[in-house]
Design an enzyme around this catalytic site. Structure first.
Site, PDB file in Angstrom:
ATOM      1  N   ALA A 193       0.036  -8.618  19.163  1.00  0.00           N
ATOM      2  CA  ALA A 193       1.436  -9.078  18.370  1.00  0.00           C
ATOM      3  C   ALA A 193       2.512  -9.352  19.163  1.00  0.00           C
ATOM      4  O   ALA A 193       3.211 -10.192  19.069  1.00  0.00           O
ATOM      5  CB  ALA A 193       1.414  -8.101  17.306  1.00  0.00           C
TER       6      ALA A 193
ATOM      7  N   CYS B  22       5.614  11.593  -7.946  1.00  0.00           N
ATOM      8  CA  CYS B  22       5.214  12.464  -8.926  1.00  0.00           C
ATOM      9  C   CYS B  22       4.011  11.944  -9.557  1.00  0.00           C
ATOM     10  O   CYS B  22       4.314  10.861 -10.386  1.00  0.00           O
ATOM     11  CB  CYS B  22       6.304  12.869  -9.677  1.00  0.00           C
ATOM     12  SG  CYS B  22       5.749  14.163 -10.997  1.00  0.00           S
TER      13      CYS B  22
ATOM     14  N   HIS C 196       0.776  -1.279  -0.046  1.00  0.00           N
ATOM     15  CA  HIS C 196       0.112  -0.072   0.011  1.00  0.00           C
ATOM     16  C   HIS C 196       0.988   1.127  -0.040  1.00  0.00           C
ATOM     17  O   HIS C 196       0.401   2.234   0.130  1.00  0.00           O
ATOM     18  CB  HIS C 196      -0.816   0.003   1.212  1.00  0.00           C
ATOM     19  CG  HIS C 196      -2.082  -0.964   1.126  1.00  0.00           C
ATOM     20  ND1 HIS C 196      -2.882  -1.459   2.365  1.00  0.00           N
ATOM     21  CD2 HIS C 196      -2.563  -1.735   0.151  1.00  0.00           C
ATOM     22  CE1 HIS C 196      -3.730  -2.194   1.830  1.00  0.00           C
ATOM     23  NE2 HIS C 196      -3.506  -2.567   0.413  1.00  0.00           N
TER      24      HIS C 196
ATOM     25  N   GLY D  62      -2.116  -9.140  12.638  1.00  0.00           N
ATOM     26  CA  GLY D  62      -2.613  -7.603  12.792  1.00  0.00           C
ATOM     27  C   GLY D  62      -3.285  -6.998  11.788  1.00  0.00           C
ATOM     28  O   GLY D  62      -3.296  -5.827  11.523  1.00  0.00           O
ATOM     29  N   THR D  63      -4.199  -7.849  11.090  1.00  0.00           N
ATOM     30  CA  THR D  63      -5.030  -7.245  10.050  1.00  0.00           C
ATOM     31  C   THR D  63      -6.475  -7.668  10.235  1.00  0.00           C
ATOM     32  O   THR D  63      -6.791  -8.687  10.483  1.00  0.00           O
ATOM     33  CB  THR D  63      -4.709  -7.408   8.540  1.00  0.00           C
ATOM     34  OG1 THR D  63      -5.495  -6.993   7.585  1.00  0.00           O
ATOM     35  CG2 THR D  63      -4.480  -9.028   8.235  1.00  0.00           C
TER      36      THR D  63
HETATM   37  N1  APR Z   1      -2.004  -6.994  18.224  1.00  0.00           N
HETATM   38  C1  APR Z   1      -2.510  -7.672  17.213  1.00  0.00           C
HETATM   39  N2  APR Z   1      -3.718  -7.198  16.574  1.00  0.00           N
HETATM   40  C2  APR Z   1      -4.060  -6.042  16.799  1.00  0.00           C
HETATM   41  C3  APR Z   1      -3.540  -5.347  18.057  1.00  0.00           C
HETATM   42  C4  APR Z   1      -2.503  -5.700  18.595  1.00  0.00           C
HETATM   43  N3  APR Z   1      -1.966  -5.276  19.690  1.00  0.00           N
HETATM   44  N4  APR Z   1      -4.321  -4.106  17.940  1.00  0.00           N
HETATM   45  C5  APR Z   1      -5.178  -4.386  16.827  1.00  0.00           C
HETATM   46  N5  APR Z   1      -5.133  -5.440  16.312  1.00  0.00           N
HETATM   47  C6  APR Z   1      -6.055  -5.954  15.379  1.00  0.00           C
HETATM   48  C7  APR Z   1      -7.326  -5.495  15.413  1.00  0.00           C
HETATM   49  O1  APR Z   1      -7.991  -6.583  15.999  1.00  0.00           O
HETATM   50  C8  APR Z   1      -7.869  -5.372  13.965  1.00  0.00           C
HETATM   51  O2  APR Z   1      -8.291  -6.646  13.355  1.00  0.00           O
HETATM   52  O3  APR Z   1      -5.425  -5.234  14.184  1.00  0.00           O
HETATM   53  C9  APR Z   1      -6.448  -5.266  13.076  1.00  0.00           C
HETATM   54  C10 APR Z   1      -6.384  -3.903  12.654  1.00  0.00           C
HETATM   55  O4  APR Z   1      -7.267  -3.816  11.533  1.00  0.00           O
HETATM   56  P1  APR Z   1      -7.618  -2.298  10.672  1.00  0.00           P
HETATM   57  O5  APR Z   1      -7.501  -1.386  11.585  1.00  0.00           O
HETATM   58  O6  APR Z   1      -8.551  -2.741   9.567  1.00  0.00           O
HETATM   59  O7  APR Z   1      -6.155  -2.371   9.782  1.00  0.00           O
HETATM   60  P2  APR Z   1      -5.730  -3.165   8.625  1.00  0.00           P
HETATM   61  O8  APR Z   1      -6.360  -4.429   8.511  1.00  0.00           O
HETATM   62  O9  APR Z   1      -4.152  -3.225   8.553  1.00  0.00           O
HETATM   63  O10 APR Z   1      -6.318  -2.275   7.209  1.00  0.00           O
HETATM   64  C11 APR Z   1      -6.120  -2.747   5.974  1.00  0.00           C
HETATM   65  O11 APR Z   1      -7.326  -0.899   5.054  1.00  0.00           O
HETATM   66  O12 APR Z   1      -7.800   1.295   5.364  1.00  0.00           O
HETATM   67  C12 APR Z   1      -7.215   0.249   4.564  1.00  0.00           C
HETATM   68  O13 APR Z   1      -5.008   0.790   3.383  1.00  0.00           O
HETATM   69  C13 APR Z   1      -5.531   1.060   4.905  1.00  0.00           C
HETATM   70  O14 APR Z   1      -3.779  -0.660   4.766  1.00  0.00           O
HETATM   71  C14 APR Z   1      -4.844  -0.403   5.473  1.00  0.00           C
HETATM   72  C15 APR Z   1      -6.110  -1.734   5.207  1.00  0.00           C
END
Ligand code: APR
Length: 231
Positions: free
Chosen positions: A215, A113, A105, A171-172
């Site tokens: 994490a 640019c 991303h 963590g996603t």
């Molecule tokens: N340890 C492990 N997991 C965690 C922690 C932690 N300390 N804190 C939060 N999380 C988890 C949450 O439970 C959640 O499922 O991390 C996840 C974060 O999810 P999002 O906030 O949706 O972020 P992400 O999944 O990275 O988003 C993906 O969406 O908005 C777009 O481009 C943006 O890259 C991003 C993409």
């Protein structure tokens, strides 16, 4: 020996103090995605978008890698099989921990640019209408993949997934494609799939294994187990 592909999201940087997107106090609670993370939003109000990324660039620059970033760098260094780290994050904490990573991303410390495609290290604060150092067009933008744009390295990532034996999602929330579908491709080629997340994502039940926790607690323990298996 496994061929490991790891996908990380905002959750791996949460304990380094960086905001995630979809938590109660997340970035998307205070900003509309279409206003600050889309080409249309940038065309409509470039000052707002540059301010949004200036804030994230400043926060990312002040953050330090945590033991989860460090554990993944250790795995990549010490594991005898190939370890590919793909991140959705735009911070540089994996690199700061010594890992090589594919920023699908983009990266908030890089500028792009929109006229000639030149990339350069972003200043901490970018202004609207900033000139490109290569072609001088006033078209400098954050080197971030916005909604509606094509993520970077997709061909390479899909090749790695098609050839991996172990896929780990860390963590996603699994809300955004194509990253949210990577586990399915790995599963389809017989890879073991593992989710390490604070709470079970809505896809967790489709992984071979899902562990809930922070994490900094789950990732070092998992890396220790992987390295113990090959020592
Ligand atoms: N340890 C492990 N997991 C965690 C922690 C932690 N300390 N804190 C939060 N999380 C988890 C949450 O439970 C959640 O499922 O991390 C996840 C974060 O999810 P999002 O906030 O949706 O972020 P992400 O999944 O990275 O988003 C993906 O969406 O908005 C777009 O481009 C943006 O890259 C991003 C993409």
């Amino acid at each position: 020996m496994e061929r490991i592909v790891i996908l990380t999201g905002a959750g791996i940087s949460a304990e380094s103090g960086l905001a995630t997107f979809r938590a109660a106090d997340g970035l998307w609670e205070n900003h509309r995605v279409e206003d600050v993370a889309s080409p249309e939003g940038f065309a409509r109000d470039p000052a707002l978008v540059q301010r949004f990324y200036n804030d994230r660039r400043r926060a990312a620059a002040a953050a330090r890698p945590n033991v989860a970033h460090e554990a993944l760098a250790r795995l990549q260094r010490d594991y005898p099989g190939e370890v590919t780290i793909v991140t959705q994050n735009v911070d540089a904490l994996h690199e700061a921990a010594g890992a090589e990573v594919l920023h699908m991303h983009g990266a908030v410390n890089s500028a792009l640019c929109a006229a000639c495609g030149h990339r350069w290290p972003a200043p901490e604060q970018m202004q609207p209408g900033e000139a490109c150092p290569a072609c001088q067009a006033p078209k400098a933008r954050p080197d971030i993949v916005w909604f509606g744009e094509m993520p970077y390295y997709i061909d390479e990532i899909e090749r790695k997934l098609s050839n991996c034996s172990y896929f780990v999602s860390i963590g996603t929330s699994g809300n955004v494609y194509p990253a949210a579908g990577f586990f399915r491709l790995a599963d389809s080629v017989g890879a073991h799939t593992l989710e390490l997340n604070l709470e079970a994502s809505h896809s967790a039940s489709q992984f071979a294994e899902a562990r809930q926790g922070s994490a900094t607690e789950l990732v070092p323990a998992w890396v220790d187990d992987m390295l113990a298996e090959v020592s």
